[in-house]
Design a protein around this motif. Sequence first.
Motif, mmCIF file in Angstrom:
data_model
loop_
_atom_site.group_PDB
_atom_site.id
_atom_site.type_symbol
_atom_site.label_atom_id
_atom_site.label_comp_id
_atom_site.label_asym_id
_atom_site.label_seq_id
_atom_site.Cartn_x
_atom_site.Cartn_y
_atom_site.Cartn_z
ATOM 1 N N ARG A 190 75.859 -61.711 91.524
ATOM 2 C CA ARG A 190 75.695 -62.559 90.499
ATOM 3 C C ARG A 190 76.581 -62.857 89.506
ATOM 4 N N GLN A 191 77.513 -61.985 89.242
ATOM 5 C CA GLN A 191 78.653 -62.147 88.583
ATOM 6 C C GLN A 191 79.640 -63.157 88.841
ATOM 7 N N GLN A 192 79.706 -63.380 90.278
ATOM 8 C CA GLN A 192 80.696 -64.140 90.712
ATOM 9 C C GLN A 192 79.935 -65.625 90.731
ATOM 10 N N LEU A 193 78.538 -65.767 91.018
ATOM 11 C CA LEU A 193 77.679 -66.934 91.016
ATOM 12 C C LEU A 193 77.720 -67.637 89.449
ATOM 13 N N TYR A 194 77.717 -66.494 88.549
ATOM 14 C CA TYR A 194 77.790 -66.978 87.180
ATOM 15 C C TYR A 194 79.052 -67.458 86.620
ATOM 16 N N PRO A 237 84.112 -66.165 96.325
ATOM 17 C CA PRO A 237 83.412 -65.403 97.178
ATOM 18 C C PRO A 237 81.775 -65.370 97.476
ATOM 19 N N VAL A 238 81.179 -66.427 96.704
ATOM 20 C CA VAL A 238 79.837 -66.482 96.681
ATOM 21 C C VAL A 238 79.426 -67.190 98.271
ATOM 22 N N SER A 239 78.704 -66.327 98.752
ATOM 23 C CA SER A 239 78.261 -66.699 100.236
ATOM 24 C C SER A 239 77.808 -68.092 100.462
ATOM 25 N N PRO A 240 78.462 -68.656 101.546
ATOM 26 C CA PRO A 240 78.047 -70.051 101.852
ATOM 27 C C PRO A 240 76.515 -69.998 102.789
ATOM 28 N N ASP A 241 76.324 -68.654 103.061
ATOM 29 C CA ASP A 241 75.180 -68.757 104.110
ATOM 30 C C ASP A 241 73.890 -68.718 103.438
ATOM 31 N N LYS A 245 69.186 -72.100 92.547
ATOM 32 C CA LYS A 245 68.889 -71.771 91.309
ATOM 33 C C LYS A 245 70.071 -71.098 90.572
ATOM 34 N N ALA A 246 70.447 -71.024 89.443
ATOM 35 C CA ALA A 246 71.545 -70.304 88.767
ATOM 36 C C ALA A 246 71.213 -68.683 88.532
ATOM 37 N N HIS A 247 69.735 -68.538 88.832
ATOM 38 C CA HIS A 247 69.464 -67.120 88.387
ATOM 39 C C HIS A 247 69.923 -66.662 87.196
ATOM 40 N N ASN A 248 69.610 -67.598 86.275
ATOM 41 C CA ASN A 248 69.929 -67.374 84.962
ATOM 42 C C ASN A 248 69.542 -68.448 84.041
ATOM 43 N N THR A 249 68.332 -68.463 83.391
ATOM 44 C CA THR A 249 67.792 -69.714 82.905
ATOM 45 C C THR A 249 68.588 -70.170 81.749
ATOM 46 N N TYR A 250 69.182 -69.289 81.172
ATOM 47 C CA TYR A 250 70.161 -69.758 80.133
ATOM 48 C C TYR A 250 71.285 -70.744 80.594
ATOM 49 N N LEU A 251 71.891 -70.243 81.675
ATOM 50 C CA LEU A 251 72.788 -70.793 82.106
ATOM 51 C C LEU A 251 72.410 -72.190 82.629
ATOM 52 N N THR A 252 71.249 -72.361 83.312
ATOM 53 C CA THR A 252 70.637 -73.486 83.847
ATOM 54 C C THR A 252 70.607 -74.439 82.821
ATOM 55 N N VAL A 312 79.119 -70.904 87.822
ATOM 56 C CA VAL A 312 78.313 -71.907 86.953
ATOM 57 C C VAL A 312 78.750 -72.223 85.570
ATOM 58 N N ALA A 313 79.654 -71.099 85.273
ATOM 59 C CA ALA A 313 80.286 -71.422 83.773
ATOM 60 C C ALA A 313 81.300 -72.507 83.946
ATOM 61 N N GLN A 314 82.096 -72.486 85.290
ATOM 62 C CA GLN A 314 83.020 -73.572 85.701
ATOM 63 C C GLN A 314 82.210 -74.885 85.300
ATOM 64 N N LEU A 315 80.942 -74.983 86.158
ATOM 65 C CA LEU A 315 80.195 -76.276 86.174
ATOM 66 C C LEU A 315 79.770 -76.493 84.765
ATOM 67 N N ILE A 316 79.367 -75.490 83.696
ATOM 68 C CA ILE A 316 79.182 -75.750 82.308
ATOM 69 C C ILE A 316 80.293 -76.731 81.703
ATOM 70 N N GLU A 317 81.373 -75.806 81.748
ATOM 71 C CA GLU A 317 82.442 -76.327 81.050
ATOM 72 C C GLU A 317 82.958 -77.724 81.526
ATOM 73 N N ALA A 318 82.785 -78.017 82.674
ATOM 74 C CA ALA A 318 83.078 -79.555 83.060
ATOM 75 C C ALA A 318 82.168 -80.662 82.572
ATOM 76 N N HIS A 319 81.068 -80.225 82.097
ATOM 77 C CA HIS A 319 79.891 -81.114 81.581
ATOM 78 C C HIS A 319 79.186 -80.659 80.424
ATOM 79 N N TRP A 320 80.052 -80.091 79.685
ATOM 80 C CA TRP A 320 79.518 -79.204 78.565
ATOM 81 C C TRP A 320 78.775 -80.223 77.329
#
Length: 479
Positions: A336-340, A371-375, A380-387, A343-351
């Motif tokens: 989850r930390q790797q995913l978050y 390292p977020v698995s492509p399999d 979902k971002a698994h965090n509504t605040y980040l979404t 997602v933080a990079q996504l937010i930074e690019a479209h803040w």
Amino acid sequence: MTLAGTTLVRKRSITATHLGSSTLNHILAIGLVTLATLAPLSLGANNASAWSINGAIVGLVALIYCLALMFTGNPLRVGLSRLIPETLLATIVGGFIIFQALPTSLWGGSAALIDVDGNRYALEHITASVGMTVFSALCYFTYALFFFLVFQVSANRQRALFLAEAAFAAIIAHAVLGLIALTLWNDSLLFLEKWAYHGVATGTFVNRNSYGTFLAIGFVLGVGLTLRAALSKRSKLGQRLPRADEKFVMVGLQLVGTVLILAALLSSQSRMGLAAALAGGSVLIIVALAKTNLARSGLGLMVTIAFIVVSAAAFFVFGGGTLERLGSTESDSDVRQQLYAQVAQLIEAHWLWGTGAGTFELVYPLFHRWPVSPDLIWDKAHNTYLTLWSELGLVVGTLPLIIFAIIAARLLVLIKQRSEDWWLPAISLSALVVVATHSLVDFSMEIQGVVLMLLFVVGLGLDFSTKKSAPLTTSEPAN
């Protein structure tokens, strides 16, 4: 006609108006709790068909209700003037979602998606998907209108208590259905073979964590209603105190219902669902300790001990899978930390403008790397605040959080001011704690079946009357 006759006719007219308005609100109340109960049956209402149907139902009910009020000459029980901060902020959010779906050519602007490498992809709208953003707008206005209708029916505090008990019964039914589907119906989902989460209870939800959040809301309802029944006493207006046998039966039934919900929650093996339920229940017990002599009450102490004993038994019987999953918490947290981080990079690019409401699953692949698995499909971002921040931007994406913070503040004021009618505000506050906790690591607040039940329970706790002590055992003459 004499003055006395005129006065009598006027009183009869006023009484008839009150009765007609009260009947109208009773009908609306039954409709709202029915919708909150039945909405999750469509796979948690997490699909476009459910969004469209539920939106049409809420809109039609609201239209009929307003026309009926106009015909009878009755005002709204709670006007928008009572909710000025929330209304202004909600209007900004709703307007911004619509703005995201408009063509940028209307104001001569431009928009683009940016990927993790800084590449830009030109768009004709701010949103990456007009269709998903339009559906998000539909859901958003459905929630706002549904929440506002709940205010109208909960203005009568006796009715609000009845609706809280009805919501509790509805979640018990969902808990029992989940247990039966897991054990007697060969672990099925609406009589069909599951495609995920085999061996755990999911009820009519696809995802066990969304089911867990739904049940956690029912758990705090059960804890609050059970403690209220156990600690009930004669109010300052002198209403009849329930007989000992009546209280015993009431407390016993509500305790059994709460344990059934807990059993289903444990069977879902939702670790954060259990944590959220315990967080919400703890807040409720702390409030009860502060507002009553719970610590010194023999019956209150007995009920608390009963909760602990029966909950321990339920955990022993149904909690084996949850305990096993607790052992994998650390490794799942790393993922989850790797995913978050991505997602933080996504937010930074479209803040500023976000990528568009409802578009996370379409945009995140531009930032998905090891390292977020492509399999796995990370829709979902698994965090509504980040979404919220990724789809609406940091500014507008924070406004829904502020709205709920204002509502929580209102509930805290009610709890502090009220000497009797504080149980429902306490339950509503605990339900907010449940979803605020679970939203840190999952997306239950992005599932319509959960959101509608949360809004229903929270709306019941809000009381906009000027009274500081409004006993729930009285019948109001108004509607």
